[in-house]
Design an enzyme around this catalytic site. Structure first.
Site, short mmCIF file in Angstrom:
data_model
loop_
_atom_site.label_atom_id
_atom_site.label_comp_id
_atom_site.label_asym_id
_atom_site.label_seq_id
_atom_site.Cartn_x
_atom_site.Cartn_y
_atom_site.Cartn_z
CB THR A 121 -0.91 0.03 1.24
OG1 THR A 121 -1.58 1.30 1.33
CG2 THR A 121 -0.13 -0.17 2.52
CE1 TYR A 145 -4.07 -1.85 4.66
CE2 TYR A 145 -3.67 0.39 3.89
CZ TYR A 145 -3.91 -0.95 3.63
OH TYR A 145 -3.99 -1.38 2.33
#
Length: 335
Positions: A121, A145
């Site tokens: 990501t 995250y």
């Protein structure tokens, strides 16, 4: 290049994983899927694809899949992806995204599977101090995250140095849209992806769209993101697998984006334009863990792979998402 080996797609019943399954099948790769169906959907996996309901931390199940399907590569999508949730419940993310990825990597090594592609990501970059991030931009996540994914990148790098494994970590920017042929799309109820939420509002299944923060350091005060069509992203995974097989001693880390950003308000205006309607904007405070702007520099992936995006147009992304949302409503009997 070696012949096309069977590929195991983890999280293959989820949004991006299911599109990777479609891309692999379209390119005539044998495919199998493992998914625990916590957020994925069984209908997202074609009937002729071998499907295993289970968890990537289940070493016994993974060993059986690797043996039964003669797996030669793994595409790893299974995990949790909601940034604000990761701030509120970090241990869930370090479990799902990091600890269970460690278990998967261990099973890959034990089975002698030589290639792995990882769904990483752009959140690994945190709040960059450059207009567009390259893969060499400092990595400083601002939410669990991002850290959970970066830790897995580190595990892959260390494992590849110690074992007969090469990998590709693809750092996604904001994934949106749906299969142009209507075979799949973002199906999660209560999803937080902006374009998904906006097309739901356009079709009347939401009353409004929350705009979280209007005081960012951006031209209109709302967050700017680089949106990539899910089918272009899936195509990048297939090409990355071919690259890993062609050079088994090389591992890769690459951004997946278009190199152009759109603000929240620009996206909502585009949805209005595509639908000839007006979405109600609900201005709210910032969410935890959101950077002002996050735009990719996709130079490396374009130089490394023969990847040429086919759907790099915001209105096209929205139109495909809208078509899928309509199909989803009909499937659920709401139309």
């Amino acid at each position: 290049m070696d012949k096309k080996c069977p590929v195991l797609v983890t999280g293959g019943a989820g949004y991006i994983g299911s599109h990777a399954v479609l891309a692999l099948r379209d390119a005539n790769w044998p495919v199998a899927v493992i998914d625990n169906l916590v957020t994925g959907f069984r209908f997202a996996v074609p009937d002729d694809v071998a499907f295993y309901e289970g968890d990537i931390a289940d070493a016994e199940l993974l060993a059986r899949i690797f043996s039964e399907q003669n797996i030669g590569a793994v595409m790893h999508f299974a995990g949790s992806v909601v940034v604000p949730e990761s701030v509120a419940n970090p241990l869930k993310y370090y479990d799902n995204n990091t600890a269970r990825s460690r278990d998967l990597i261990a099973a890959v090594v034990a089975a002698g599977v030589p290639h792995m592609i990882f769904s990483s990501t752009a959140a690994t970059y945190g709040i960059p101090d450059v207009p567009a991030v390259t893969e060499d931009t400092p990595l400083n996540p601002i939410n669990p995250y991002g850290w959970s994914k970066l830790m897995t990148e580190r595990m892959l790098a260390d494992t590849a140095a110690a074992h007969d494994l090469n990998y590709c970590a693809l750092r996604y920017f904001n994934v949106a849209g749906a299969d142009p042929e209507g075979r799949g799309g973002q199906s999660t109820a209560g999803a937080t992806h902006l374009i998904k939420v906006a097309v739901e509002a356009a079709l009347g299944t939401r009353e409004s769209v929350g705009v979280f923060g209007t005081d960012y350091d951006t031209p209109d005060g709302t967050g700017v993101r680089d949106y990539i069509h899910v089918s272009d992203l899936a195509a990048a995974h297939v090409l990355a697998l071919e690259a890993l097989m062609a050079q088994p001693t090389r591992s890769l880390t690459m951004n997946c984006g278009y190199g152009r950003g759109f603000s929240v308000l620009e996206v909502l205006d585009a949805v209005d334009r595509v639908t000839n309607g007006t979405i109600t904007r609900d201005l709210q405070p910032r969410r935890a863990g959101d950077p002002d702007s996050l735009i990719s520099d996709p130079s490396r992936i374009k130089a490394t792979l023969p990847w040429r995006p086919r759907h790099a147009d915001l209105d096209t992304i929205i139109a495909h998402a809208l078509a899928w949302e309509g199909k989803l409503a009909r499937m659920r009997g709401n139309a």
